[in-house]
Scaffold this motif. Sequence first.
Motif, PDB file in Angstrom:
ATOM      1  N   PRO A 376      53.842 -13.553  27.571  1.00 28.27           N
ATOM      2  CA  PRO A 376      53.468 -14.959  27.664  1.00 28.27           C
ATOM      3  C   PRO A 376      52.423 -15.209  28.754  1.00 28.27           C
ATOM      4  CG  PRO A 376      55.829 -14.781  27.380  1.00 28.27           C
ATOM      5  CD  PRO A 376      55.321 -13.392  27.580  1.00 28.27           C
ATOM      6  N   ASP A 377      52.552 -14.542  29.918  1.00 27.56           N
ATOM      7  CA  ASP A 377      51.570 -14.717  30.988  1.00 27.56           C
ATOM      8  C   ASP A 377      50.175 -14.305  30.530  1.00 27.56           C
ATOM      9  OD1 ASP A 377      53.184 -15.814  32.896  1.00 27.56           O
ATOM     10  OD2 ASP A 377      53.623 -13.941  33.927  1.00 27.56           O
ATOM     11  N   ASP A 378      50.085 -13.142  29.890  1.00 23.88           N
ATOM     12  CA  ASP A 378      48.780 -12.649  29.447  1.00 23.88           C
ATOM     13  C   ASP A 378      48.195 -13.558  28.359  1.00 23.88           C
ATOM     14  OD1 ASP A 378      48.887 -10.563  31.221  1.00 23.88           O
ATOM     15  OD2 ASP A 378      49.574  -9.080  29.750  1.00 23.88           O
ATOM     16  N   ALA A 379      49.039 -14.096  27.508  1.00 23.89           N
ATOM     17  CA  ALA A 379      48.552 -15.009  26.460  1.00 23.89           C
ATOM     18  C   ALA A 379      47.950 -16.271  27.088  1.00 23.89           C
ATOM     19  CB  ALA A 379      49.689 -15.371  25.514  1.00 23.89           C
ATOM     20  N   LEU A 380      48.620 -16.791  28.097  1.00 27.16           N
ATOM     21  CA  LEU A 380      48.080 -17.977  28.777  1.00 27.16           C
ATOM     22  C   LEU A 380      46.787 -17.648  29.497  1.00 27.16           C
ATOM     23  CD1 LEU A 380      51.416 -19.443  30.202  1.00 27.16           C
ATOM     24  CD2 LEU A 380      50.012 -20.435  28.384  1.00 27.16           C
ATOM     25  N   ASP A 381      46.699 -16.457  30.090  1.00 27.31           N
ATOM     26  CA  ASP A 381      45.441 -16.041  30.727  1.00 27.31           C
ATOM     27  C   ASP A 381      44.301 -16.017  29.712  1.00 27.31           C
ATOM     28  OD1 ASP A 381      46.444 -15.790  33.274  1.00 27.31           O
ATOM     29  OD2 ASP A 381      46.777 -13.617  33.138  1.00 27.31           O
ATOM     30  N   ARG A 382      44.589 -15.542  28.511  1.00 26.77           N
ATOM     31  CA  ARG A 382      43.542 -15.494  27.477  1.00 26.77           C
ATOM     32  C   ARG A 382      43.090 -16.897  27.082  1.00 26.77           C
ATOM     33  NH1 ARG A 382      45.051 -10.728  23.077  1.00 26.77           N
ATOM     34  NH2 ARG A 382      45.709  -9.148  24.597  1.00 26.77           N
ATOM     35  N   LEU A 383      44.029 -17.829  27.037  1.00 23.39           N
ATOM     36  CA  LEU A 383      43.634 -19.209  26.735  1.00 23.39           C
ATOM     37  C   LEU A 383      42.703 -19.760  27.809  1.00 23.39           C
ATOM     38  CD1 LEU A 383      46.823 -21.035  25.410  1.00 23.39           C
ATOM     39  CD2 LEU A 383      44.980 -19.957  24.108  1.00 23.39           C
ATOM     40  N   ARG A 384      43.044 -19.477  29.064  1.00 21.89           N
ATOM     41  CA  ARG A 384      42.197 -19.973  30.146  1.00 21.89           C
ATOM     42  C   ARG A 384      40.806 -19.337  30.092  1.00 21.89           C
ATOM     43  NH1 ARG A 384      43.298 -19.707  36.722  1.00 21.89           N
ATOM     44  NH2 ARG A 384      41.561 -21.070  37.275  1.00 21.89           N
ATOM     45  N   THR A 385      40.754 -18.045  29.835  1.00 18.84           N
ATOM     46  CA  THR A 385      39.463 -17.361  29.723  1.00 18.84           C
ATOM     47  C   THR A 385      38.649 -17.926  28.558  1.00 18.84           C
ATOM     48  OG1 THR A 385      40.378 -15.328  30.669  1.00 18.84           O
ATOM     49  CG2 THR A 385      38.362 -15.122  29.391  1.00 18.84           C
ATOM     50  N   THR A 386      39.334 -18.186  27.455  1.00 19.47           N
ATOM     51  CA  THR A 386      38.649 -18.760  26.293  1.00 19.47           C
ATOM     52  C   THR A 386      38.030 -20.108  26.646  1.00 19.47           C
ATOM     53  OG1 THR A 386      40.113 -17.649  24.720  1.00 19.47           O
ATOM     54  CG2 THR A 386      38.974 -19.624  23.952  1.00 19.47           C
ATOM     55  N   ARG A 387      38.780 -20.950  27.335  1.00 17.06           N
ATOM     56  CA  ARG A 387      38.276 -22.256  27.742  1.00 17.06           C
ATOM     57  C   ARG A 387      37.038 -22.110  28.623  1.00 17.06           C
ATOM     58  NH1 ARG A 387      41.399 -27.029  27.805  1.00 17.06           N
ATOM     59  NH2 ARG A 387      40.567 -28.116  26.099  1.00 17.06           N
ATOM     60  N   ASP A 388      37.112 -21.173  29.571  1.00 23.66           N
ATOM     61  CA  ASP A 388      35.980 -20.952  30.479  1.00 23.66           C
ATOM     62  C   ASP A 388      34.764 -20.404  29.738  1.00 23.66           C
ATOM     63  OD1 ASP A 388      37.397 -21.854  32.684  1.00 23.66           O
ATOM     64  OD2 ASP A 388      38.062 -19.849  33.289  1.00 23.66           O
ATOM     65  N   ASP A 389      34.999 -19.466  28.828  1.00 22.04           N
ATOM     66  CA  ASP A 389      33.882 -18.862  28.093  1.00 22.04           C
ATOM     67  C   ASP A 389      33.197 -19.876  27.185  1.00 22.04           C
ATOM     68  OD1 ASP A 389      34.385 -16.476  29.325  1.00 22.04           O
ATOM     69  OD2 ASP A 389      35.363 -15.526  27.598  1.00 22.04           O
ATOM     70  N   LEU A 390      33.992 -20.687  26.502  1.00 21.57           N
ATOM     71  CA  LEU A 390      33.403 -21.721  25.650  1.00 21.57           C
ATOM     72  C   LEU A 390      32.622 -22.720  26.507  1.00 21.57           C
ATOM     73  CD1 LEU A 390      33.022 -23.118  22.932  1.00 21.57           C
ATOM     74  CD2 LEU A 390      35.217 -24.279  23.288  1.00 21.57           C
ATOM     75  N   GLY A 391      33.192 -23.110  27.647  1.00 18.79           N
ATOM     76  CA  GLY A 391      32.511 -24.036  28.537  1.00 18.79           C
ATOM     77  C   GLY A 391      31.191 -23.486  29.035  1.00 18.79           C
ATOM     78  N   GLY A 392      31.147 -22.178  29.350  1.00 18.92           N
ATOM     79  CA  GLY A 392      29.897 -21.571  29.794  1.00 18.92           C
ATOM     80  C   GLY A 392      28.830 -21.612  28.730  1.00 18.92           C
ATOM     81  N   ARG A 393      29.220 -21.362  27.481  1.00 22.86           N
ATOM     82  CA  ARG A 393      28.242 -21.414  26.387  1.00 22.86           C
ATOM     83  C   ARG A 393      27.770 -22.848  26.138  1.00 22.86           C
ATOM     84  NH1 ARG A 393      31.246 -16.979  25.791  1.00 22.86           N
ATOM     85  NH2 ARG A 393      30.344 -15.153  24.723  1.00 22.86           N
ATOM     86  N   LEU A 394      28.673 -23.789  26.258  1.00 24.45           N
ATOM     87  CA  LEU A 394      28.273 -25.194  26.099  1.00 24.45           C
ATOM     88  C   LEU A 394      27.289 -25.616  27.180  1.00 24.45           C
ATOM     89  CD1 LEU A 394      31.747 -26.791  25.257  1.00 24.45           C
ATOM     90  CD2 LEU A 394      29.785 -26.628  23.712  1.00 24.45           C
ATOM     91  N   TYR A 395      27.536 -25.170  28.400  1.00 25.83           N
ATOM     92  CA  TYR A 395      26.639 -25.564  29.480  1.00 25.83           C
ATOM     93  C   TYR A 395      25.264 -24.920  29.313  1.00 25.83           C
ATOM     94  CZ  TYR A 395      25.233 -27.146  34.086  1.00 25.83           C
ATOM     95  OH  TYR A 395      24.590 -27.776  35.110  1.00 25.83           O
TER      96      TYR A 395
END
Length: 488
Positions: A376-395
Amino acid sequence: MSVRQRVVLGTLATLGVAGGSVGWYAASAPDQTATGLEVVDTADVLYEPDLQAAVQDLRFHEPTEVAVYTHRGGADALTNDHALNNAVRDYALEQGDWVSADGQKFADGLFLFAVDPEGRLVGTYFGEDRKVSTDSQQKIQEAAKPDFRAGQWTAGTVAGIEEAASRINAPAVRRGGGVVGLSVASLATLFGAGGWVGVGAVRAGRSRRARADGDRRMAEVVADYEVTELHARLIPEGSRYGGLMLRRYDEYRSGFRELTDLGNQARAVDEKDYDRKETLRVLTAYRDKAVAMDELDDVIADTAAFLNHDRAWLEAWQRQVEPIRTDLDQVEEMLAELPKELRGLPEAQEVRTYASGVRTELDRLRGALEDRSVSPDDALDRLRTTRDDLGGRLYALGRTVAQEFGEDAAEQQAMERAMSEQRSQRRSEPTIISYSYPAWTWFDVGSFRTGFSSGRSDVEASRSSGGGSTSGYSGGGSFSGAGSSSRF
């Protein structure tokens, strides 16, 4: 008679205003409720119970029928300043009740508020006996824009209607026969006092709503308190997210005491004081704390369920994923809002490709959780990374759009500034990640859309030497109802 009304009438007496003039003022004061509210939410962005409650509490200077119309104008509305005016006119003519018998104007007694969340347009329209100046129309529209830019459609609509209630047929724009011989100073005091009463009436309504919302949320928090304590005991301390959420549980317990104190303060306030600024501050703080606590106990419950992989873990996981899926679902709409010449940018294609891949990854991640090949911890980490990666591409897309859309350095800077302001804003959502890292910020699709729309409005306003509201209707026809629209 409220304290504010007594002060106003005392001021009038001091100024030597005759009884007839006082009578004229009293008749002009905002003491009329809206005669009705009709909501046509074709864009599906409003929460009607809150809207109904807000309008029910409002006071107008004269009985006024309020209508609210939402419309999705699509990408074309981003380049057509008349798009919302035309949509309102067309619907009103088809509907019939919102227009005069001859079909040329809006119906008497009507105030119509409209918003297009895709075209980023807000409009205000009036029956001939309720119309206000162009400046007042702009002020009503401006009142709604901060909430609209944040995607708070119901709150923005309420703010716009509240501003309209204080301006439609206000004493300052009326000339009653009972008012004669007033000096300039007396007029200023009279109209200023009238505005004071109007603001007080609106403030009282907001106070009542804050108190009611706070009471409802606090009742839920109190009912869930013991269950939340049990959930906290079940959170594994060895988990990274478990340890962070247990810190939030400590805040929850102290927050519960704070909420109790705020609730006692709220109950101690006499309703006759609801029009005071300080009262609104106290009741709003009470409401906001109750909302925050109600969200936090839900997140604590989700943390216990998800980290322990108990029978409710899948529903808890879906609540963690939902905000990201909402972002992904908006990507194509967001790209369609860009000018046609910018939709093919490499950065735009990168966002599209990444979004498509993330959808597949989220499905795989769920499967890995089900067979326990990922923690569960690693799954949540992946969600956070996904959010950051998408945000970087949007910016990255935002910076390129600013360079391509702006015709000179000043326009490019205006676009980039609007994007940066949205990227740097702190956001909150009821997820384990956001509550575990309360200082974490991210740049989502909704923020990109708001930043682009705001920057584009600033640029186009400067190109048209000041911008402002757009009145009138395109496409022929003789309809000439009062009203205008502007971008947010």
